[in-house]
Design a protein around this motif. Structure first.
Motif, PDB file in Angstrom:
ATOM      1  N   LEU A  13     -23.238   8.576 -42.516  1.00 22.92           N
ATOM      2  CA  LEU A  13     -23.994   7.705 -41.626  1.00 22.92           C
ATOM      3  C   LEU A  13     -23.116   6.600 -41.050  1.00 22.92           C
ATOM      4  O   LEU A  13     -23.175   6.308 -39.852  1.00 22.92           O
ATOM      5  N   ILE A  14     -22.270   6.014 -41.873  1.00 22.43           N
ATOM      6  CA  ILE A  14     -21.357   4.976 -41.400  1.00 22.43           C
ATOM      7  C   ILE A  14     -20.362   5.554 -40.388  1.00 22.43           C
ATOM      8  O   ILE A  14     -20.062   4.935 -39.364  1.00 22.43           O
ATOM      9  N   ALA A  15     -19.868   6.759 -40.650  1.00 17.37           N
ATOM     10  CA  ALA A  15     -18.937   7.404 -39.717  1.00 17.37           C
ATOM     11  C   ALA A  15     -19.626   7.699 -38.389  1.00 17.37           C
ATOM     12  O   ALA A  15     -19.039   7.501 -37.318  1.00 17.37           O
ATOM     13  N   PHE A  16     -20.876   8.151 -38.426  1.00 19.56           N
ATOM     14  CA  PHE A  16     -21.613   8.440 -37.198  1.00 19.56           C
ATOM     15  C   PHE A  16     -21.852   7.168 -36.391  1.00 19.56           C
ATOM     16  O   PHE A  16     -21.670   7.154 -35.168  1.00 19.56           O
ATOM     17  N   VAL A  17     -22.251   6.105 -37.055  1.00 22.41           N
ATOM     18  CA  VAL A  17     -22.476   4.834 -36.356  1.00 22.41           C
ATOM     19  C   VAL A  17     -21.163   4.321 -35.765  1.00 22.41           C
ATOM     20  O   VAL A  17     -21.139   3.809 -34.634  1.00 22.41           O
ATOM     21  N   GLY A  18     -20.067   4.481 -36.471  1.00 25.47           N
ATOM     22  CA  GLY A  18     -18.771   4.067 -35.936  1.00 25.47           C
ATOM     23  C   GLY A  18     -18.362   4.880 -34.721  1.00 25.47           C
ATOM     24  O   GLY A  18     -17.830   4.338 -33.748  1.00 25.47           O
ATOM     25  N   TYR A  22     -17.896   3.347 -30.993  1.00 26.27           N
ATOM     26  CA  TYR A  22     -16.636   3.484 -30.256  1.00 26.27           C
ATOM     27  C   TYR A  22     -16.878   4.141 -28.902  1.00 26.27           C
ATOM     28  O   TYR A  22     -16.255   3.773 -27.909  1.00 26.27           O
ATOM     29  N   ALA A  23     -17.784   5.112 -28.848  1.00 20.67           N
ATOM     30  CA  ALA A  23     -18.066   5.794 -27.586  1.00 20.67           C
ATOM     31  C   ALA A  23     -18.682   4.829 -26.573  1.00 20.67           C
ATOM     32  O   ALA A  23     -18.400   4.913 -25.381  1.00 20.67           O
ATOM     33  N   TYR A  24     -19.531   3.922 -27.027  1.00 22.80           N
ATOM     34  CA  TYR A  24     -20.172   2.985 -26.104  1.00 22.80           C
ATOM     35  C   TYR A  24     -19.297   1.766 -25.803  1.00 22.80           C
ATOM     36  O   TYR A  24     -19.316   1.249 -24.694  1.00 22.80           O
ATOM     37  N   LEU A  25     -18.541   1.301 -26.777  1.00 24.68           N
ATOM     38  CA  LEU A  25     -17.806   0.050 -26.589  1.00 24.68           C
ATOM     39  C   LEU A  25     -16.319   0.243 -26.328  1.00 24.68           C
ATOM     40  O   LEU A  25     -15.661  -0.675 -25.864  1.00 24.68           O
ATOM     41  N   GLY A  26     -15.784   1.410 -26.643  1.00 22.73           N
ATOM     42  CA  GLY A  26     -14.356   1.659 -26.452  1.00 22.73           C
ATOM     43  C   GLY A  26     -14.010   1.810 -24.985  1.00 22.73           C
ATOM     44  O   GLY A  26     -14.816   2.233 -24.163  1.00 22.73           O
ATOM     45  N   ASP A  27     -12.795   1.450 -24.623  1.00 21.21           N
ATOM     46  CA  ASP A  27     -12.337   1.564 -23.240  1.00 21.21           C
ATOM     47  C   ASP A  27     -11.795   2.978 -23.040  1.00 21.21           C
ATOM     48  O   ASP A  27     -10.664   3.275 -23.401  1.00 21.21           O
ATOM     49  N   MET A  28     -12.614   3.840 -22.457  1.00 21.30           N
ATOM     50  CA  MET A  28     -12.210   5.226 -22.264  1.00 21.30           C
ATOM     51  C   MET A  28     -12.141   5.589 -20.785  1.00 21.30           C
ATOM     52  O   MET A  28     -12.343   6.734 -20.403  1.00 21.30           O
ATOM     53  N   THR A  29     -11.859   4.613 -19.926  1.00 27.37           N
ATOM     54  CA  THR A  29     -11.740   4.915 -18.501  1.00 27.37           C
ATOM     55  C   THR A  29     -10.380   5.556 -18.234  1.00 27.37           C
ATOM     56  O   THR A  29      -9.356   5.130 -18.768  1.00 27.37           O
ATOM     57  N   PRO A  30     -10.344   6.605 -17.423  1.00 33.67           N
ATOM     58  CA  PRO A  30      -9.075   7.278 -17.158  1.00 33.67           C
ATOM     59  C   PRO A  30      -8.197   6.460 -16.214  1.00 33.67           C
ATOM     60  O   PRO A  30      -8.689   5.699 -15.378  1.00 33.67           O
TER      61      PRO A  30
END
Length: 45
Positions: A13-18, A22-30
């Motif tokens: 559960l902790i891994a899923f929340v992390g 990360y998917a919502y808050l991480g900078d993943m713009t190309p």
């Protein structure tokens, strides 16, 4: 034995929340850049 399963469930559960965080808050713009490549068509007339 039940204690181990509870710990593994909590860890999953902790891994899923992390991962979701990360998917919502991480900078993943190309990084964008223009690419110009000449094309040789080898057309015989």
């Amino acid at each position: 034995m039940v204690r181990i399963f509870k710990f593994l469930l909590l860890l999953a559960l902790i891994a899923f929340v992390g991962l979701v965080g990360y998917a919502y808050l991480g900078d993943m713009t190309p990084e964008r850049s223009d690419v110009t490549v000449p094309v040789d068509l080898n057309v015989d007339d």
